[in-house]
Design an enzyme around this catalytic site. Structure first.
Site, short mmCIF file in Angstrom:
data_model
loop_
_atom_site.label_atom_id
_atom_site.label_comp_id
_atom_site.label_asym_id
_atom_site.label_seq_id
_atom_site.Cartn_x
_atom_site.Cartn_y
_atom_site.Cartn_z
N LYS A 167 0.85 -1.21 0.00
CA LYS A 167 0.00 0.00 0.00
C LYS A 167 0.88 1.26 0.00
CE LYS A 167 -0.32 -0.35 5.02
NZ LYS A 167 -1.07 -0.96 6.12
N TYR A 224 15.84 29.98 8.10
CA TYR A 224 14.69 30.74 8.58
C TYR A 224 14.65 30.82 10.10
CZ TYR A 224 12.82 30.35 3.85
OH TYR A 224 12.63 30.42 2.50
C1 LIG Z 1 -0.31 -1.88 6.74
C2 LIG Z 1 -0.82 -3.20 7.19
C3 LIG Z 1 0.05 -4.27 7.41
C4 LIG Z 1 1.55 -4.14 7.34
O1 LIG Z 1 2.01 -3.61 8.56
P1 LIG Z 1 3.59 -3.43 8.89
O2 LIG Z 1 3.60 -3.02 10.31
O3 LIG Z 1 4.10 -2.36 7.98
O4 LIG Z 1 4.22 -4.74 8.64
C5 LIG Z 1 -0.50 -5.50 7.73
N1 LIG Z 1 -1.83 -5.66 7.85
C6 LIG Z 1 -2.70 -4.65 7.67
C7 LIG Z 1 -4.16 -4.90 7.82
C8 LIG Z 1 -2.23 -3.39 7.35
O5 LIG Z 1 -3.09 -2.39 7.18
#
Ligand SMILES: *Cc1c(COP(=O)(O)O)cnc(C)c1O
Length: 366
Positions: free
Chosen positions: A38, A261
């Protein structure tokens, strides 16, 4: 004709390291993997990461939404796709038509998926999502046998999986151990592990730090990208992303001269200052300003001075006399751990990775 201008900031992505990290996930918990890709594969580039993992016997790619699923298919990758979050009614026709796998959180959405699958004369594989503590999706753990019985009456759905998610696997071991137990009790109440083709609970922290029990699928995200969310496992993982930039300018400022800044930093001595071509507009967190963060130039750690600006930041190179314009700078990677930048920015590595903006060119090494 003008010469092509090289990028001021780029990310080198090591696909060999990505595959090695996948092997670490496999060895840690066994079973099959849903590679979580994702948010553009955590900022590493969705299409390239999906292509690099497609030949690695991945059971599913886990994505956040239909747009990401489309991008994987458009990249020519035909690995099964699992939608980690809720879907909208308008998206479901495409999900059914392309046989992506949704997780089900309500009877209503199951009913709609069933009608759409019936219209196409198929049986859609779906997973029953159970909320065992995350509070974000799935059925709460009440009357689940009745819920499953209702879902099983929908003839155009095949309930092939049972999944849940861990909210605290990297923060609260006792809670997580209880959650694994509760999930197994739920599984038993639904007919046991043989009832489902896929049973899954663990994210990276869950698969590194806990035993799988009856789960036969894990959902690694962060660890594939080389970072362990749990102490004690980092040494087994390989750096995938190295964020780099270049020195654009080196000047000597007199003592008492402000830098950046707000003039939060004022030189105390004559100072050689290198200007670097990266800033928060590239996703480097402005919040680390003044927190003692370093960059890596010519084999040395050198401190950032004053505030990070949108496109540039300044570094003290007084003690590194050889630094000159055009020098490569490691912003984070093997020498400057991204975990250190996240800690100084009071955030998490997931946010740093996904915040690297499109201006940063991704370069793939294999
Ligand atoms: C994002 C996600 C993961 C992966 O999690 P990590 O901590 O990055 O390994 C696994 N399961 C679900 C349902 C997620 O949303």
């Amino acid at each position: 004709m003008f010469p092509v201008s090289p990028p001021r900031a780029w990310a080198e992505i090591d696909l060999g390291a990505l595959r090695r990290n996948l092997s670490v996930a496999r060895e840690a918990i066994g079973g099959a993997q849903m590679a979580v890709v994702k948010a553009g594969a955590y900022g590493h580039g969705l299409e390239e990461i999906a292509r690099a993992l497609a030949t690695e016997d991945i059971a599913f790619f886990g994505v956040a939404n239909v747009g990401e699923a489309r991008r994987i298919r458009n990249a020519g990758v035909d690995t099964r796709i699992y939608l980690l979050g809720a879907t909208w009614a308008e998206e479901r026709e495409e999900i059914v038509a392309r046989e992506w796998t949704p997780c089900i959180s309500s009877i209503e959405e199951a009913g709609q998926f069933n009608r759409l699958a019936a219209a196409r004369g198929i049986r859609l594989k779906v997973h029953l999502a159970v909320d065992t503590g995350m509070g974000r999706g799935g059925f709460v753990a009440e009357n689940l046998p009745e819920t499953l019985a209702l879902l099983e009456r929908l003839e155009h759905l095949e309930i092939e999986g049972l999944g849940s998610h861990l909210p605290s696997a990297d923060e609260d071991r006792d809670f997580t151990l209880r959650q694994f137990e509760e999930f197994h009790a739920i599984l038993a109440s639904l007919g046991g592990a043989s009832r489902f083709k896929w049973v899954h609970l663990a994210n990276s922290a869950g698969l590194l730090g806990y035993s799988a029990g009856d789960c036969n699928l894990s959902r690694p995200g962060l660890m594939l990208y080389g970072i362990s969310p749990l102490d004690g496992f980092q040494a087994r993982l390989s750096t995938v992303m190295t964020l780099k930039s270049r020195v654009t300018l080196v000047r000597t400022l007199p003592a008492g001269h402000g830098v950046s800044y707000g003039r939060q930093f004022v030189t105390r001595r004559e100072t050689r200052v290198a200007t670097i071509g990266i800033g928060y507009g590239d996703g480097y967190p402005r919040h680390v300003s003044g927190k003692g963060a370093d960059v890596w130039i010519r084999g040395r750690r050198l401190p950032i001075l004053g505030r990070v600006t949108m496109d540039q930041m300044m570094v003290d190179v007084t003690d590194a006399g050889d630094v000159c314009e055009g020098d490569e700078v490691e912003i984070f990677g093997p020498n400057i751990p991204v975990t250190e930048i996240a800690a100084k920015g009071e955030t998490i590595v997931w946010e740093i990775f996904t915040g690297i903006t499109p201006r940063v060119m991704r370069c793939y090494l294999d």
